[in-house]
Design an enzyme around this catalytic site. Structure first.
Site, PDB file in Angstrom:
ATOM      1  N   CYS A   2       0.868  -1.183   0.000  1.00  0.00           N
ATOM      2  CA  CYS A   2       0.000   0.000   0.000  1.00  0.00           C
ATOM      3  C   CYS A   2       0.900   1.226   0.000  1.00  0.00           C
ATOM      4  O   CYS A   2       2.106   1.115   0.170  1.00  0.00           O
ATOM      5  CB  CYS A   2      -0.853   0.041   1.262  1.00  0.00           C
ATOM      6  SG  CYS A   2      -1.830  -1.447   1.512  1.00  0.00           S
ATOM      7  N   ARG A  27       1.192   1.671  -5.952  1.00  0.00           N
ATOM      8  CA  ARG A  27       1.351   0.680  -4.888  1.00  0.00           C
ATOM      9  C   ARG A  27       0.032   0.025  -4.489  1.00  0.00           C
ATOM     10  O   ARG A  27       0.013  -0.885  -3.641  1.00  0.00           O
ATOM     11  CB  ARG A  27       1.981   1.343  -3.655  1.00  0.00           C
ATOM     12  CG  ARG A  27       3.337   1.912  -3.899  1.00  0.00           C
ATOM     13  CD  ARG A  27       3.876   2.577  -2.665  1.00  0.00           C
ATOM     14  NE  ARG A  27       4.080   1.623  -1.597  1.00  0.00           N
ATOM     15  CZ  ARG A  27       5.198   0.922  -1.429  1.00  0.00           C
ATOM     16  NH1 ARG A  27       6.193   1.066  -2.262  1.00  0.00           N
ATOM     17  NH2 ARG A  27       5.310   0.072  -0.427  1.00  0.00           N
ATOM     18  N   TRP A  74      -3.862  -1.631  -1.202  1.00  0.00           N
ATOM     19  CA  TRP A  74      -3.821  -2.872  -1.976  1.00  0.00           C
ATOM     20  C   TRP A  74      -4.245  -3.944  -0.983  1.00  0.00           C
ATOM     21  O   TRP A  74      -3.483  -4.363  -0.122  1.00  0.00           O
ATOM     22  CB  TRP A  74      -2.402  -3.119  -2.486  1.00  0.00           C
ATOM     23  CG  TRP A  74      -2.286  -4.374  -3.296  1.00  0.00           C
ATOM     24  CD1 TRP A  74      -1.881  -5.601  -2.850  1.00  0.00           C
ATOM     25  CD2 TRP A  74      -2.564  -4.529  -4.674  1.00  0.00           C
ATOM     26  NE1 TRP A  74      -1.904  -6.503  -3.887  1.00  0.00           N
ATOM     27  CE2 TRP A  74      -2.316  -5.886  -5.005  1.00  0.00           C
ATOM     28  CE3 TRP A  74      -3.018  -3.658  -5.670  1.00  0.00           C
ATOM     29  CZ2 TRP A  74      -2.495  -6.381  -6.291  1.00  0.00           C
ATOM     30  CZ3 TRP A  74      -3.191  -4.168  -6.948  1.00  0.00           C
ATOM     31  CH2 TRP A  74      -2.932  -5.502  -7.256  1.00  0.00           C
ATOM     32  N   ASN A  98       0.904  -0.154   6.105  1.00  0.00           N
ATOM     33  CA  ASN A  98       1.285  -0.969   4.948  1.00  0.00           C
ATOM     34  C   ASN A  98       1.959  -2.198   5.525  1.00  0.00           C
ATOM     35  O   ASN A  98       2.819  -2.073   6.391  1.00  0.00           O
ATOM     36  CB  ASN A  98       2.256  -0.151   4.078  1.00  0.00           C
ATOM     37  CG  ASN A  98       2.913  -0.976   2.995  1.00  0.00           C
ATOM     38  OD1 ASN A  98       2.338  -1.959   2.529  1.00  0.00           O
ATOM     39  ND2 ASN A  98       4.089  -0.573   2.575  1.00  0.00           N
ATOM     40  N   GLY A  99       1.572  -3.393   5.070  1.00  0.00           N
ATOM     41  CA  GLY A  99       2.191  -4.615   5.582  1.00  0.00           C
ATOM     42  C   GLY A  99       1.146  -5.605   6.042  1.00  0.00           C
ATOM     43  O   GLY A  99      -0.043  -5.469   5.721  1.00  0.00           O
ATOM     44  N   GLU A 482       8.604 -20.194 -19.913  1.00  0.00           N
ATOM     45  CA  GLU A 482       8.481 -18.839 -19.367  1.00  0.00           C
ATOM     46  C   GLU A 482       9.680 -17.980 -19.769  1.00  0.00           C
ATOM     47  O   GLU A 482       9.528 -16.802 -20.112  1.00  0.00           O
ATOM     48  CB  GLU A 482       8.329 -18.920 -17.831  1.00  0.00           C
ATOM     49  CG  GLU A 482       8.296 -17.595 -17.091  1.00  0.00           C
ATOM     50  CD  GLU A 482       7.160 -16.663 -17.496  1.00  0.00           C
ATOM     51  OE1 GLU A 482       6.231 -17.082 -18.197  1.00  0.00           O
ATOM     52  OE2 GLU A 482       7.225 -15.479 -17.122  1.00  0.00           O
ATOM     53  N   LYS A 486       9.293 -14.571 -21.898  1.00  0.00           N
ATOM     54  CA  LYS A 486       9.799 -13.257 -21.476  1.00  0.00           C
ATOM     55  C   LYS A 486      10.630 -12.641 -22.587  1.00  0.00           C
ATOM     56  O   LYS A 486      10.491 -11.466 -22.911  1.00  0.00           O
ATOM     57  CB  LYS A 486      10.683 -13.366 -20.227  1.00  0.00           C
ATOM     58  CG  LYS A 486      10.063 -13.491 -18.882  1.00  0.00           C
ATOM     59  CD  LYS A 486       9.140 -12.415 -18.444  1.00  0.00           C
ATOM     60  CE  LYS A 486       7.788 -12.577 -19.006  1.00  0.00           C
ATOM     61  NZ  LYS A 486       6.702 -13.073 -18.305  1.00  0.00           N
ATOM     62  N   GLU A 489       8.389 -11.606 -25.604  1.00  0.00           N
ATOM     63  CA  GLU A 489       7.469 -10.503 -25.275  1.00  0.00           C
ATOM     64  C   GLU A 489       8.154  -9.139 -25.334  1.00  0.00           C
ATOM     65  O   GLU A 489       7.589  -8.187 -25.860  1.00  0.00           O
ATOM     66  CB  GLU A 489       6.916 -10.673 -23.845  1.00  0.00           C
ATOM     67  CG  GLU A 489       5.751 -11.627 -23.717  1.00  0.00           C
ATOM     68  CD  GLU A 489       5.259 -11.733 -22.277  1.00  0.00           C
ATOM     69  OE1 GLU A 489       4.044 -11.729 -22.079  1.00  0.00           O
ATOM     70  OE2 GLU A 489       6.096 -11.838 -21.339  1.00  0.00           O
ATOM     71  N   HIS A 505      13.038 -34.406 -31.816  1.00  0.00           N
ATOM     72  CA  HIS A 505      11.881 -34.731 -32.661  1.00  0.00           C
ATOM     73  C   HIS A 505      11.461 -33.547 -33.531  1.00  0.00           C
ATOM     74  O   HIS A 505      10.310 -33.478 -33.940  1.00  0.00           O
ATOM     75  CB  HIS A 505      10.716 -35.197 -31.792  1.00  0.00           C
ATOM     76  CG  HIS A 505      11.023 -36.436 -31.020  1.00  0.00           C
ATOM     77  ND1 HIS A 505      11.223 -37.655 -31.624  1.00  0.00           N
ATOM     78  CD2 HIS A 505      11.217 -36.645 -29.698  1.00  0.00           C
ATOM     79  CE1 HIS A 505      11.506 -38.563 -30.704  1.00  0.00           C
ATOM     80  NE2 HIS A 505      11.510 -37.965 -29.525  1.00  0.00           N
ATOM     81  N   LYS A 604      -1.735  -5.805 -20.554  1.00  0.00           N
ATOM     82  CA  LYS A 604      -1.500  -6.369 -19.224  1.00  0.00           C
ATOM     83  C   LYS A 604      -2.601  -7.350 -18.857  1.00  0.00           C
ATOM     84  O   LYS A 604      -2.366  -8.379 -18.260  1.00  0.00           O
ATOM     85  CB  LYS A 604      -1.441  -5.227 -18.208  1.00  0.00           C
ATOM     86  CG  LYS A 604      -1.103  -5.651 -16.801  1.00  0.00           C
ATOM     87  CD  LYS A 604       0.361  -5.951 -16.673  1.00  0.00           C
ATOM     88  CE  LYS A 604       0.702  -6.715 -15.416  1.00  0.00           C
ATOM     89  NZ  LYS A 604       1.868  -7.583 -15.585  1.00  0.00           N
TER      90      LYS A 604
HETATM   91  C1  G6P Z   1      -1.706 -11.222 -20.773  1.00  0.00           C
HETATM   92  C2  G6P Z   1      -0.454 -10.668 -20.157  1.00  0.00           C
HETATM   93  C3  G6P Z   1       0.404 -11.817 -19.584  1.00  0.00           C
HETATM   94  C4  G6P Z   1      -0.418 -12.656 -18.635  1.00  0.00           C
HETATM   95  C5  G6P Z   1      -1.710 -13.160 -19.278  1.00  0.00           C
HETATM   96  C6  G6P Z   1      -2.635 -13.799 -18.263  1.00  0.00           C
HETATM   97  O1  G6P Z   1      -1.374 -11.935 -21.918  1.00  0.00           O
HETATM   98  O2  G6P Z   1       0.297  -9.936 -21.088  1.00  0.00           O
HETATM   99  O3  G6P Z   1       1.526 -11.283 -18.911  1.00  0.00           O
HETATM  100  O4  G6P Z   1       0.353 -13.748 -18.188  1.00  0.00           O
HETATM  101  O5  G6P Z   1      -2.419 -12.073 -19.862  1.00  0.00           O
HETATM  102  O6  G6P Z   1      -3.022 -12.814 -17.349  1.00  0.00           O
HETATM  103  P1  G6P Z   1      -3.576 -13.092 -15.910  1.00  0.00           P
HETATM  104  O7  G6P Z   1      -3.906 -11.736 -15.373  1.00  0.00           O
HETATM  105  O8  G6P Z   1      -4.792 -13.954 -16.070  1.00  0.00           O
HETATM  106  O9  G6P Z   1      -2.509 -13.792 -15.142  1.00  0.00           O
END
Ligand code: G6P
Length: 609
Positions: A2, A27, A74, A98-99, A482, A486, A489, A505, A604
């Site tokens: 927060c 935050r 948050w 916060n915490g 992953e 990354k 992306e 294969h 996002k």
């Molecule tokens: C979008 C974002 C990814 C994320 C995915 C799932 O593609 O760019 O970074 O992993 O959605 O999002 P979520 O909020 O369901 O984890």
């Protein structure tokens, strides 16, 4: 996570507090509030949703006064609502926090017996009551704060004002950041330096266990015994944009560096070492129900799906129960043959991803119990689930997910431990051994973050290549996926993740000197096989970037670049491989000059099909 702001001085506090909260909104933004002390009385205003709602509430209805505190929330304990928003009041004082207070339930019980009433579901309210009780007993505000922090367990940054002491603001911290500073018109406190930069440049970063007493004229930092200390200040030279990112050039890098804290926060207060058990009261499934659970499904999209795949390996290995993992958009459009007693685990950082939501609704319709692992309190998925295991990663701004992913993995470790214990697959002793391993993770991650330079030099050697292959086996196969995700992306380099044993294969046809191969090789039962895969790659002239366990000699000689991770239990290696892969992708992208925080074509949160 927060945001806290506070001011005491000669100016009107309200506009300063609101401007400060605006800087801290990253935050947390599920609710916000302010408390201002004027004419010996504290007035509190709180509002659900983003800061704009609070600003609307205050427009034309502002509070005048020269002492005040503010908070942007948050949620961790209790949904986003006006009652749960900060500041919280007790008698003549108001407090923001916060915490996470880990022993709040026990304290709540004791305070109830003493006649205190609770208006919120938060852990924070106990702190307000404890301080109020000490003030009532005759302690000064700062002594009361110190007496209180001795009683609470967990993490906190707090700021408190009191009608009995109308020219003072007291703050304290342990485990959560607080920065204080003296400007022209008074003293300021905030969760980070951003809001302070408009008013001052010399700041003091409070340390764990310290309190500070702020008045319009001075700042006094005190140790845990109340002894005043001479704390030097630090000159901040960042511009305002850099400050929002905590001095990091991108949110993504800042979020990568927050991982020791976010892993810790996700574990905090959620296990009992004595019982060798994870303590997960909010998951909406009782131990009895878990004992009778049919199949376990995990469904997610993107990075969260990779976490789900790791979850499968974890649960199958630690619990001995089979797990089916699916991608949201695949699950929703086939006949998944869900049965009534199945447990459906939906993983989503945002809790708003359309395909994951639709899959969860379908599973619910077919009678499964829905448990979500989610980062955003109050999100649609969280609301529609039978129970939620919240990751406590705080807001993630960089589009490429980093800290939310490792928080999801942390939540899955806890879930696997809980399942293992309630289903009788693990003894108390087994549980303790797992907990001993889990709690080392933040420290290991912290150390890895200190080795960024090694990854920068690897990035410099390979960032001009156009194709990468990432290989992993077993529980690190999803980490290869992953790592590749990354890289693609944020750098727009074509990268494929593959199970190492499957390379021969097909993908092997692509391998040549221009295709670096990243391999993840922990010292586990598949070690020899991974070495063989590596030799196959080398024989075809590809540069090999090996991520291996410390102490490794053999691969060090074969590979073109090597990065070591600590020698941990193989099931813990995914988080420790993930962090350097994030940093590697980040630096490749920076070297290529792409928009790291907002890569092209991505979003996002994908709330459409
Ligand atoms: C979008 C974002 C990814 C994320 C995915 C799932 O593609 O760019 O970074 O992993 O959605 O999002 P979520 O909020 O369901 O984890």
């Amino acid at each position: 996570m927060c945001g806290i702001i506070g001011y005491v001085g000669s100016q009107n506090a309200m506009p300063l507090l609101l401007a400060g909260l605006k800087c801290l909104e990253y935050r947390g933004y599920d609710s916000a509030g302010v408390a201002v002390l004027a004419n010996g009385k504290i007035d509190v205003r709180r509002s659900v949703g983003k800061l704009a709602n609070l600003e609307k509430l205050l427009a034309g209805n502002g509070l005048a006064g020269t002492v005040g505190i503010g908070h942007t929330r948050w949620a961790t304990h209790g949904k986003p609502s006006e009652q749960n928003a900060h500041p919280h009041r007790s008698g003549s004082l108001a407090l923001v926090h916060n915490g996470i207070i880990e022993n709040y339930l026990a304290l709540k019980e004791l305070l109830r017996k003493d006649g205190f009433r609770f208006d919120s579901e938060t852990d924070t309210e106990v702190v307000a009551h404890l301080i109020a009780r000490s003030v009532k007993a005759g302690l000064s505000l700062d002594a009361a704060v110190r007496a209180t922090v001795r009683e609470i367990k967990g993490s906190y940054a707090i700021a408190v004002i009191c009608e009995a002491d109308p020219t003072t603001l007291v703050v304290a911290r342990s485990g959560c950041p607080l920065v204080i500073g003296m400007g022209d018109g008074g003293a300021f406190v905030a969760s980070d330096v951003t809001p302070l930069l408009a008013h001052l440049r010399d700041v003091i970063f409070l340390e764990d266990g310290e309190t500070a007493v702020l008045s319009g004229k001075e700042l006094v930092v005190k140790d845990a015994d109340g002894k005043a200390m001479d704390r030097p200040s630090t000159r901040i030279t960042w511009d305002a944009t850099a400050a929002e990112k905590g001095g990091y050039p991108h949110y993504m890098l800042k979020e990568i560096h927050e991982q020791p804290q976010t892993i810790l926060d996700t574990m905090r207060g959620r296990y009992s070492y004595e019982q060798g058990e994870a303590d997960l009261p909010d998951i909406g499934v009782t131990p009895e129900q878990l004992g009778k659970t049919g199949r376990i499904w995990i469904v997610a999209c993107g990075t969260s799906w990779h976490a789900g795949l790791v979850g499968k390996y974890l649960i199958e290995e630690m619990v001995g129960a089979p797990v089916l993992v699916d991608i949201g958009s695949e699950f929703r459009y086939r006949n998944p043959l869900i049965q009534k007693d199945d447990l459906f685990v939906a993983i989503s950082q945002s809790g708003e991803t359309a395909d994951t939501l639709a899959a969860a609704r379908e599973a619910k319709r077919q009678g499964a119990r829905i448990l979500s692992i989610c980062n955003v309190v109050g999100s649609t998925l969280g609301r529609e689930s039978d129970g939620v295991l919240y990751t406590r990663a705080g807001p993630e701004i960089g589009v490429a997910s980093t800290k939310a992913f490792t928080a999801q993995l942390t939540a899955l470790y806890l879930l696997a431990l809980h399942l293992g214990r309630v289903r009788g697959a693990m003894s108390v002793e087994d549980g303790k051994v797992w907990l001993d391993r889990f709690v080392t993770l933040p420290t290991h991650v912290e150390r890895l973050l200190g080795r960024e330079a090694e990854l920068v030099s690897i990035a410099k050697r390979y960032h001009t290549k156009r194709n990468f292959l990432y290989l992993g086996r077993g529980i690190n196969y999803p980490i290869a996926l992953e790592g590749a995700l990354k890289l693609k992306e944020i750098s727009y380099i074509h990268a494929e993740g593959y199970p190492a044993g499957e390379m021969k294969h097909g993908p092997i046809a692509l391998i040549d000197k221009d295709m670096p191969v990243v391999v993840l090789v922990p010292r586990d039962r598949l070690y020899e096989k991974s070495v063989s895969n590596l030799m196959e790659v080398k024989a075809r002239g590809a540069p090999v970037i090996a991520f291996v366990t410390a102490g490794e000699r053999e691969l060090g000689r074969i590979a073109d670049a090597v990065f070591t991770i600590p020698d941990v239990h193989p099931l813990l290696s995914p988080i420790l491989f993930t962090v350097p892969l994030q940093i590697l992708a980040y630096h490749m992208a920076v070297l290529r000059g792409t928009d790291v925080d907002q890569p092209r074509n991505l979003a996002k949160s994908v709330t459409v099909e």
